[in-house]
Each structure stands twice: as C-alpha cells, then as structure tokens.
Scaffold this motif. Structure first.
Motif, PDB file in Angstrom:
ATOM      1  N   PRO A  40       0.668  -1.154  -0.016  1.00 63.08           N
ATOM      2  CA  PRO A  40      -0.208   0.135  -0.071  1.00 63.08           C
ATOM      3  C   PRO A  40       0.794   1.256  -0.127  1.00 63.08           C
ATOM      4  O   PRO A  40       0.471   2.260  -0.518  1.00 63.08           O
ATOM      5  CB  PRO A  40      -0.795  -0.097   1.409  1.00 63.08           C
ATOM      6  CG  PRO A  40      -0.995  -1.641   1.418  1.00 63.08           C
ATOM      7  CD  PRO A  40       0.452  -2.016   1.272  1.00 63.08           C
ATOM      8  N   GLN A  41       1.989   1.287   0.731  1.00 63.18           N
ATOM      9  CA  GLN A  41       2.895   2.362   0.713  1.00 63.18           C
ATOM     10  C   GLN A  41       3.457   2.791  -0.591  1.00 63.18           C
ATOM     11  O   GLN A  41       3.433   3.949  -1.078  1.00 63.18           O
ATOM     12  CB  GLN A  41       4.077   2.368   1.787  1.00 63.18           C
ATOM     13  CG  GLN A  41       4.732   3.471   1.934  1.00 63.18           C
ATOM     14  CD  GLN A  41       3.872   4.789   2.184  1.00 63.18           C
ATOM     15  OE1 GLN A  41       3.065   4.661   3.322  1.00 63.18           O
ATOM     16  NE2 GLN A  41       4.054   6.135   1.865  1.00 63.18           N
ATOM     17  N   VAL A  42       3.874   1.767  -1.273  1.00 63.04           N
ATOM     18  CA  VAL A  42       4.447   1.950  -2.596  1.00 63.04           C
ATOM     19  C   VAL A  42       3.093   2.587  -3.692  1.00 63.04           C
ATOM     20  O   VAL A  42       3.460   3.299  -4.410  1.00 63.04           O
ATOM     21  CB  VAL A  42       5.149   0.582  -3.081  1.00 63.04           C
ATOM     22  CG1 VAL A  42       5.372   0.828  -4.563  1.00 63.04           C
ATOM     23  CG2 VAL A  42       6.334   0.195  -2.321  1.00 63.04           C
ATOM     24  N   ARG A  43       2.397   1.896  -3.576  1.00 56.53           N
ATOM     25  CA  ARG A  43       0.908   2.391  -4.289  1.00 56.53           C
ATOM     26  C   ARG A  43       0.715   3.788  -3.913  1.00 56.53           C
ATOM     27  O   ARG A  43       0.537   4.449  -4.793  1.00 56.53           O
ATOM     28  CB  ARG A  43      -0.115   1.550  -4.016  1.00 56.53           C
ATOM     29  CG  ARG A  43      -1.398   1.842  -5.033  1.00 56.53           C
ATOM     30  CD  ARG A  43      -2.505   0.803  -4.292  1.00 56.53           C
ATOM     31  NE  ARG A  43      -3.580   1.273  -5.522  1.00 56.53           N
ATOM     32  CZ  ARG A  43      -4.390   2.045  -5.262  1.00 56.53           C
ATOM     33  NH1 ARG A  43      -4.670   2.868  -4.157  1.00 56.53           N
ATOM     34  NH2 ARG A  43      -5.367   2.333  -6.294  1.00 56.53           N
ATOM     35  N   GLN A  44       0.721   4.367  -2.722  1.00 55.84           N
ATOM     36  CA  GLN A  44       0.458   5.545  -2.578  1.00 55.84           C
ATOM     37  C   GLN A  44       1.400   6.458  -2.910  1.00 55.84           C
ATOM     38  O   GLN A  44       1.037   7.595  -3.686  1.00 55.84           O
ATOM     39  CB  GLN A  44       0.254   5.721  -0.732  1.00 55.84           C
ATOM     40  CG  GLN A  44      -0.161   7.065  -0.419  1.00 55.84           C
ATOM     41  CD  GLN A  44      -1.482   7.478  -1.129  1.00 55.84           C
ATOM     42  OE1 GLN A  44      -2.398   6.942  -1.283  1.00 55.84           O
ATOM     43  NE2 GLN A  44      -1.479   8.736  -1.704  1.00 55.84           N
ATOM     44  N   ASN A  45       2.785   5.973  -2.690  1.00 60.46           N
ATOM     45  CA  ASN A  45       3.887   6.890  -3.421  1.00 60.46           C
ATOM     46  C   ASN A  45       3.691   7.201  -4.907  1.00 60.46           C
ATOM     47  O   ASN A  45       3.680   8.065  -5.401  1.00 60.46           O
ATOM     48  CB  ASN A  45       5.137   6.311  -3.103  1.00 60.46           C
ATOM     49  CG  ASN A  45       5.542   6.353  -1.627  1.00 60.46           C
ATOM     50  OD1 ASN A  45       5.027   7.177  -1.051  1.00 60.46           O
ATOM     51  ND2 ASN A  45       6.621   5.588  -1.241  1.00 60.46           N
ATOM     52  N   PHE A  46       3.360   6.023  -5.808  1.00 56.36           N
ATOM     53  CA  PHE A  46       3.081   6.217  -7.243  1.00 56.36           C
ATOM     54  C   PHE A  46       1.979   6.991  -7.467  1.00 56.36           C
ATOM     55  O   PHE A  46       1.813   7.934  -8.370  1.00 56.36           O
ATOM     56  CB  PHE A  46       3.022   4.792  -7.782  1.00 56.36           C
ATOM     57  CG  PHE A  46       4.256   4.168  -8.092  1.00 56.36           C
ATOM     58  CD1 PHE A  46       5.381   4.736  -8.839  1.00 56.36           C
ATOM     59  CD2 PHE A  46       4.450   2.985  -7.436  1.00 56.36           C
ATOM     60  CE1 PHE A  46       6.382   4.125  -9.069  1.00 56.36           C
ATOM     61  CE2 PHE A  46       5.839   2.221  -7.775  1.00 56.36           C
ATOM     62  CZ  PHE A  46       6.506   2.848  -8.304  1.00 56.36           C
TER      63      PHE A  46
END
Length: 92
Positions: A40-46
């Motif tokens: 989820p954190q990587v998704r939010q960053n993208f």
C-alpha cells in the motif's frame, strides 16, 4: 559520456510539445506502476507522483492551448448524444 541537447534549434512550440509528450508517458507509467504496486505504501507513493504529473501535464496543456498550439474544438451535439446512447446501452 553524457549527451547534451542544444535547445537553440527548437522553438517554444517544439519544446512544449516534447514536454507534454514526456509528461503523458510519465503519467501512463505511474498509473501502471500504482496498479501493480506490491505494498500500500508503494502504491500511495506512485499515486502521489501520478497526481503531480497530472498537474504538470495540465499546466503545459493550458499554456499550449493559450498560445493556440493545442486547439480543443467543441464537440458537435450529435456526437455527444451518440456517445451517451452508446455508453448508456453498455451499462448492465
């Protein structure tokens, strides 16, 4: 060895056209990356990067439009009506 580009040979329209194309490519990439993110954190960053790209892309588009380099003619009413019918018929 790093290549250098002499922008003296390009006019403003060519530079903005290239910048817009680059922003579209970046936005497409970030969109794909956000869909395929492992956490989820990587998704939010993208998604944050995607939002920034959309803002930059829109700024370039507005500048080009203001200068008459990216005309957006109004759609004909018949085409709008046809699209409504088409997509309304696709709904379950």
């Amino acid at each position: 060895m790093q290549a250098t580009v002499n922008t003296a040979n390009f006019d403003d329209k060519e530079i903005l056209t290239d910048a817009l194309a680059s922003e579209k490519f970046a936005a497409d990439s970030y969109n794909t990356f956000s869909c395929e993110a492992a956490t989820p954190q990587v998704r939010q960053n993208f998604l944050s990067l995607l939002s920034e790209e959309h803002e930059i892309q829109n700024s370039i588009f507005l500048e080009m439009s203001k200068r008459g380099w990216y005309p957006t003619p109004a759609a004909e009413q018949q085409k709008i009506d046809d699209a409504r019918v088409k997509y309304r018929n696709m709904a379950p």
